[in-house]
Design a protein around this motif. Structure first.
Motif, PDB file in Angstrom:
ATOM      1  N   LEU A  20       0.827  -1.202   0.000  1.00 60.71           N
ATOM      2  CA  LEU A  20       0.000   0.000   0.000  1.00 60.71           C
ATOM      3  C   LEU A  20       0.866   1.257   0.000  1.00 60.71           C
ATOM      4  O   LEU A  20       0.602   2.213  -0.727  1.00 60.71           O
ATOM      5  CB  LEU A  20      -0.907   0.007   1.232  1.00 60.71           C
ATOM      6  CG  LEU A  20      -2.187  -0.819   1.143  1.00 60.71           C
ATOM      7  CD1 LEU A  20      -2.844  -0.921   2.506  1.00 60.71           C
ATOM      8  CD2 LEU A  20      -3.154  -0.196   0.136  1.00 60.71           C
ATOM      9  N   ARG A  21       1.898   1.241   0.801  1.00 71.44           N
ATOM     10  CA  ARG A  21       2.777   2.418   0.893  1.00 71.44           C
ATOM     11  C   ARG A  21       3.495   2.680  -0.422  1.00 71.44           C
ATOM     12  O   ARG A  21       3.544   3.819  -0.893  1.00 71.44           O
ATOM     13  CB  ARG A  21       3.793   2.191   2.011  1.00 71.44           C
ATOM     14  CG  ARG A  21       4.752   3.354   2.207  1.00 71.44           C
ATOM     15  CD  ARG A  21       5.730   3.059   3.334  1.00 71.44           C
ATOM     16  NE  ARG A  21       6.700   4.133   3.479  1.00 71.44           N
ATOM     17  CZ  ARG A  21       7.734   4.095   4.325  1.00 71.44           C
ATOM     18  NH1 ARG A  21       7.897   3.053   5.113  1.00 71.44           N
ATOM     19  NH2 ARG A  21       8.576   5.104   4.401  1.00 71.44           N
ATOM     20  N   VAL A  22       4.052   1.631  -1.024  1.00 67.98           N
ATOM     21  CA  VAL A  22       4.802   1.801  -2.270  1.00 67.98           C
ATOM     22  C   VAL A  22       3.877   2.200  -3.416  1.00 67.98           C
ATOM     23  O   VAL A  22       4.148   3.125  -4.176  1.00 67.98           O
ATOM     24  CB  VAL A  22       5.578   0.510  -2.618  1.00 67.98           C
ATOM     25  CG1 VAL A  22       6.177   0.596  -4.013  1.00 67.98           C
ATOM     26  CG2 VAL A  22       6.677   0.272  -1.586  1.00 67.98           C
ATOM     27  N   ALA A  23       2.730   1.496  -3.528  1.00 69.00           N
ATOM     28  CA  ALA A  23       1.832   1.746  -4.649  1.00 69.00           C
ATOM     29  C   ALA A  23       1.155   3.106  -4.552  1.00 69.00           C
ATOM     30  O   ALA A  23       0.910   3.757  -5.570  1.00 69.00           O
ATOM     31  CB  ALA A  23       0.776   0.644  -4.720  1.00 69.00           C
ATOM     32  N   SER A  24       0.851   3.554  -3.340  1.00 69.55           N
ATOM     33  CA  SER A  24       0.154   4.830  -3.192  1.00 69.55           C
ATOM     34  C   SER A  24       1.099   6.014  -3.172  1.00 69.55           C
ATOM     35  O   SER A  24       0.657   7.157  -3.286  1.00 69.55           O
ATOM     36  CB  SER A  24      -0.674   4.829  -1.901  1.00 69.55           C
ATOM     37  OG  SER A  24       0.167   4.675  -0.776  1.00 69.55           O
ATOM     38  N   GLY A  25       2.395   5.766  -3.066  1.00 70.94           N
ATOM     39  CA  GLY A  25       3.344   6.869  -2.970  1.00 70.94           C
ATOM     40  C   GLY A  25       4.121   7.150  -4.230  1.00 70.94           C
ATOM     41  O   GLY A  25       5.054   7.960  -4.217  1.00 70.94           O
ATOM     42  N   ASP A  26       3.744   6.506  -5.359  1.00 71.38           N
ATOM     43  CA  ASP A  26       4.528   6.711  -6.575  1.00 71.38           C
ATOM     44  C   ASP A  26       4.109   7.952  -7.348  1.00 71.38           C
ATOM     45  O   ASP A  26       4.757   8.329  -8.329  1.00 71.38           O
ATOM     46  CB  ASP A  26       4.495   5.469  -7.476  1.00 71.38           C
ATOM     47  CG  ASP A  26       3.120   5.153  -8.037  1.00 71.38           C
ATOM     48  OD1 ASP A  26       2.246   6.027  -8.043  1.00 71.38           O
ATOM     49  OD2 ASP A  26       2.919   4.010  -8.490  1.00 71.38           O
ATOM     50  N   GLY A  27       2.987   8.579  -6.974  1.00 65.77           N
ATOM     51  CA  GLY A  27       2.556   9.807  -7.643  1.00 65.77           C
ATOM     52  C   GLY A  27       2.278   9.632  -9.119  1.00 65.77           C
ATOM     53  O   GLY A  27       2.361  10.594  -9.888  1.00 65.77           O
ATOM     54  N   GLY A  28       1.928   8.395  -9.517  1.00 63.08           N
ATOM     55  CA  GLY A  28       1.646   8.150 -10.927  1.00 63.08           C
ATOM     56  C   GLY A  28       2.883   7.939 -11.773  1.00 63.08           C
ATOM     57  O   GLY A  28       2.782   7.734 -12.985  1.00 63.08           O
ATOM     58  N   LYS A  29       4.067   7.956 -11.172  1.00 63.54           N
ATOM     59  CA  LYS A  29       5.310   7.806 -11.936  1.00 63.54           C
ATOM     60  C   LYS A  29       5.662   6.348 -12.201  1.00 63.54           C
ATOM     61  O   LYS A  29       6.524   6.046 -13.015  1.00 63.54           O
ATOM     62  CB  LYS A  29       6.471   8.464 -11.175  1.00 63.54           C
ATOM     63  CG  LYS A  29       6.312   9.960 -10.959  1.00 63.54           C
ATOM     64  CD  LYS A  29       7.470  10.521 -10.161  1.00 63.54           C
ATOM     65  CE  LYS A  29       7.490   9.972  -8.754  1.00 63.54           C
ATOM     66  NZ  LYS A  29       8.560  10.578  -7.926  1.00 63.54           N
ATOM     67  N   GLY A  30       5.014   5.447 -11.490  1.00 62.95           N
ATOM     68  CA  GLY A  30       5.372   4.036 -11.598  1.00 62.95           C
ATOM     69  C   GLY A  30       6.312   3.668 -10.468  1.00 62.95           C
ATOM     70  O   GLY A  30       6.914   4.530  -9.823  1.00 62.95           O
TER      71      GLY A  30
END
Length: 400
Positions: free
Chosen positions: A301-311
């Protein structure tokens, strides 16, 4: 972080549960829960059932035919389909080449390939690793030489998962042999039915045939099948690997196998007149794995929600390590619960309808096959040692 689901998220979870309960074919569910072999037709049928519902691309934006779901909805879908006994969604199109095409491909290439992925109208495989170029991927030697309106490709790829089923392969090739290793690589989309493409099976420890050698001998590839720009394939490869490594965590798979582990522990004798689940040491091991599973979910959840749409960034390497290790740990404990009943093993026992000729529970040999199969998770998508180097350099800041 508030770990409680909202009313909307609970309603979404219930919708996923109800749909899967009604529409997942029972023969596919039985194979998955029994650790039997899932075939190409099983994957394609399930994908097309989901696609008819509009759920064929859970992680894609709506503009490309995806669901537009939030990160939490994607995780709920992964967990609920995993628990229900659905096979994992094929990653090659959905979470590997699909995101690369969305970000880097021409409009014509997007229109040609992306709409066909959610329905598995094209079955994809990955052409990255080579003999001698696995962890050191930049040293790859497969060549693509431009000749008129085509590239002529020669070389060999290895560990090409499901290449025996594939219609297309996204392939890293060397287009500039004089450039620095990372700067002379391009990405091509190659039709697997092209003359000169040969697939040879590699039989793995569990007796399965998921991986292959793939040979290219004077294979003609139209110039229009170049992804993005020539000699920028390393950039595309790294972007793809970030998505692949995040997907390898297999959260839904882990939830299902944890439930199976508890079920096996309730059935298996402990040799002292009780069941394995009654042993305090076994319960302690299961509890530790459950805590690891909760931590993995929070990490995702932390990694996926913190990418800001950059991947996914270098944090994907942490997810990949923890997911790989957890899948191996669960499989190892299943094998421990099976005990001596899990020692006899023959690959044909994983075929539907084949009677297991052992004096013990029928699930025990399947626990062995899962143990064997899960050994590869710490290798594919980049070995654990490579991921630790990425973490040290890109996150911690150490220089080798």
């Amino acid at each position: 972080m508030d770990l409680r689901f909202t009313a909307e998220e609970l309603a979404f979870r219930d919708e996923v549960r109800a749909f899967v309960r009604e529409h997942l074919p029972e023969d596919i569910r039985a194979k998955v829960l029994s650790h039997q072999r899932v075939e190409k037709d099983d994957y394609v049928r399930w994908h097309r059932i989901l696609n008819a519902k509009g759920w064929g691309a859970p992680k894609w934006p709506k503009e490309y035919g995806g669901t537009g779901w939030t990160t939490l909805q994607q995780l709920i879908f992964d967990i609920e389909t995993g628990l229900a006994g659905a096979p994992r969604l094929l990653p090659f199109g959905l979470t590997m080449i699909g995101p690369v095409l969305m970000k880097y491909a021409s409009p014509e290439m997007k229109a040609r390939f992306l709409p066909r992925i959610p329905n598995v109208d094209d079955f994809w495989c990955q052409g990255y690793s080579e003999p001698g170029s696995g962890s050191d991927l930049a040293s790859l030697k497969t060549r693509a030489v431009k000749k008129g309106d085509k590239y002529i490709v020669n070389g060999q790829k290895t560990w090409t998962t499901m290449a025996q089923f594939a219609d297309w392969i996204f392939c890293l090739v060397r287009t500039d042999p004089d450039a620095k290793p990372q700067e002379g690589i391009s990405m091509l989309l190659i039709d697997m039915k092209s003359p000169g493409v040969t697939v040879r099976p590699i039989v793995t420890l569990d007796g399965g045939h998921d991986v292959n050698e793939t040979w290219f001998e004077d294979v003609e590839v139209p110039l229009e099948n170049l992804v993005g720009e020539e000699n920028r394939g390393w950039t595309y490869a790294k972007y793809l690997l970030g998505h692949e490594r995040t997907g390898i965590a297999g959260l839904g798979h882990c939830y299902r196998e944890m439930r199976q582990l508890k079920h096996y522990a309730q059935l298996a004798d402990d040799g002292r007149g009780g069941k394995m689940i009654d042993d305090v040491r076994m319960r302690d091991k299961i509890a530790r794995l459950e805590m690891d599973l909760m931590a993995l979910e929070m990490l995702l959840l932390r990694v996926a929600s913190g990418d800001g749409g950059k991947g996914p960034g270098p944090e994907a390497s942490i997810v990949k390590i923890r997911g790989s290790e957890l899948q191996q740990d669960i499989a190892m404990l299943q094998h421990e619960v099976a005990g001596p009943h899990g020692w006899p093993y023959a690959p044909q026992w994983l075929e539907p309808g084949v009677e297991v000729p052992v004096d013990g529970p029928a699930w025990a040999p399947a626990a062995s096959s899962t143990y064997f199969d899960m050994r590869k998770t710490s290798i594919y998508g980049g070995a654990t040692e490579v991921q630790k180097n990425i973490i040290a350099k890109m996150i911690i800041g150490l220089q080798g």
